[in-house]
Design a protein around this motif. Sequence first.
Motif, short mmCIF file in Angstrom:
data_model
loop_
_atom_site.label_atom_id
_atom_site.label_comp_id
_atom_site.label_asym_id
_atom_site.label_seq_id
_atom_site.Cartn_x
_atom_site.Cartn_y
_atom_site.Cartn_z
N GLY A 164 33.86 32.98 79.05
CA GLY A 164 32.59 31.77 78.81
C GLY A 164 31.65 31.92 80.06
O GLY A 164 31.19 33.02 80.32
N ARG A 165 31.12 30.93 80.38
CA ARG A 165 29.91 30.75 81.40
C ARG A 165 30.27 31.94 82.80
O ARG A 165 29.11 32.42 82.78
N PRO A 166 31.29 31.86 83.34
CA PRO A 166 31.50 32.76 84.48
C PRO A 166 31.16 33.96 84.22
O PRO A 166 30.51 34.81 85.09
N ASP A 167 31.77 34.44 83.03
CA ASP A 167 31.53 36.11 82.70
C ASP A 167 30.16 36.18 82.13
O ASP A 167 29.53 37.17 82.25
N ARG A 168 29.36 35.24 81.32
CA ARG A 168 28.35 35.48 80.92
C ARG A 168 27.28 35.57 82.07
O ARG A 168 26.35 36.29 82.09
N ASP A 169 27.51 34.59 82.97
CA ASP A 169 26.50 34.74 84.09
C ASP A 169 26.61 35.94 84.93
O ASP A 169 25.62 36.55 85.47
N ALA A 170 28.04 36.40 85.05
CA ALA A 170 27.99 37.65 85.72
C ALA A 170 27.57 38.95 85.13
O ALA A 170 26.87 39.78 85.72
N PHE A 171 27.48 38.95 83.81
CA PHE A 171 26.98 39.93 82.98
C PHE A 171 25.55 39.93 82.90
O PHE A 171 24.87 40.67 83.13
N ARG A 172 25.05 38.36 82.95
CA ARG A 172 23.51 38.50 83.14
C ARG A 172 22.96 39.10 84.51
O ARG A 172 22.06 39.77 84.38
N ASN A 173 23.48 38.69 85.50
CA ASN A 173 23.18 39.36 87.01
C ASN A 173 23.40 40.65 87.06
O ASN A 173 22.48 41.47 87.69
N ALA A 174 24.66 41.29 86.30
CA ALA A 174 24.63 42.81 86.46
C ALA A 174 23.62 43.45 85.69
O ALA A 174 23.09 44.62 85.94
N LEU A 175 23.10 42.83 84.54
CA LEU A 175 22.24 43.66 83.77
C LEU A 175 20.97 43.44 84.50
O LEU A 175 20.07 44.36 84.38
N ARG A 176 20.54 42.32 84.95
CA ARG A 176 19.19 42.05 85.73
C ARG A 176 19.08 43.15 86.83
O ARG A 176 18.05 43.79 87.09
N SER A 177 20.49 43.18 87.71
CA SER A 177 20.12 44.30 88.73
C SER A 177 20.05 45.64 88.31
O SER A 177 19.74 46.49 89.05
N ARG A 178 19.98 46.12 86.83
CA ARG A 178 19.95 47.40 86.49
C ARG A 178 18.52 47.24 85.90
O ARG A 178 18.25 48.36 85.00
N GLY A 179 17.88 46.22 85.88
CA GLY A 179 16.38 46.34 85.68
C GLY A 179 16.25 46.02 84.01
O GLY A 179 15.27 46.12 83.52
N VAL A 180 17.28 45.31 83.52
CA VAL A 180 17.31 44.85 82.05
C VAL A 180 17.21 43.29 81.95
O VAL A 180 17.90 42.55 82.72
N ASP A 181 15.93 43.06 81.26
CA ASP A 181 15.39 41.63 81.48
C ASP A 181 16.43 40.81 80.43
O ASP A 181 16.59 41.10 79.58
N CYS A 182 16.67 39.82 80.88
CA CYS A 182 17.68 38.74 79.74
C CYS A 182 17.66 37.22 80.79
O CYS A 182 17.31 37.44 81.70
N SER A 183 17.83 36.46 79.94
CA SER A 183 17.99 35.08 80.39
C SER A 183 18.91 34.25 79.50
O SER A 183 19.24 34.44 78.48
N VAL A 184 19.35 33.16 79.92
CA VAL A 184 20.16 32.09 79.43
C VAL A 184 19.36 31.23 78.48
O VAL A 184 18.46 30.47 79.00
N PRO A 185 19.39 31.40 77.23
CA PRO A 185 18.58 30.93 76.25
C PRO A 185 18.66 29.38 76.25
O PRO A 185 17.67 28.57 76.16
#
Length: 246
Positions: A164-185
């Motif tokens: 759920g939310r902890p893994d989703r948020d960790a995934f979002r942060n990891a993507l952003r650190s790699r330059g991939v734009d993403c957001s929680v809708p």
Amino acid sequence: MRSRHRLFTSGSEDAVMAMTQLAKLDLRPGDEVVLPSFGGEEAADAVAAAGGVPVFADIDPASFCLSPAAAESALTSRSVGVLALHLFGHPADMVSLEELCQRRSVRLVESERPLSSVFSPDVVLRRRNAEYLASRLRGVFPPSVRPGADHTFERFVVRVPGNGRPDRDAFRNALRSRGVDCSVPVGTPAHRLPAHRAAGARLPETDRAAAECLALSLQPAMSRRELNRVASACNRLGGLLCEPAC
């Protein structure tokens, strides 16, 4: 059968239009309007401001739009309408909702989705890119499209597997650190907000979607190389994050 109107529900100007459309429903104190909580904060505020009572129903987990079955379960003798939102570019199941409202003698209100946008060049390109990206994603669950529906992919919303939310948020942060734009809708569904929490709705699919969903950047002009870069990042991270929950 009462008349059917359209409702605009995104952005401040659209919220004003929502109030205008809801005024046509002649809401009286205590009149209930069934609507989705997921992505429905402005719509719920508009219903309350017009004098009605927002009643939240769960979503279809595939489309993220209002579930006709859940909407029917939420109807009471005080219900005067059902409000459907077309979310992320995926249309709600208007055929089933229309049948439901006719059978239960309530009005159907929907968010505006101009049909011309379905055939615009940008939408055609965005849909093509969405299909390409979805075919290459392995680390997350790509968007689903109801058979016969015209998804315009205004937002490319995936589900992140895991806890759920902890893994989703960790995934979002990891993507952003790699330059991939993403957001929680949808950060917080409407039924979890202080203004509407008293409704006491229990919406498991809505809560699960709010905890798992992530919107990946998807533009009509993106190249195959850019799309492959997004897919590769998701696939690498998705596999790692999925392991503890699998």
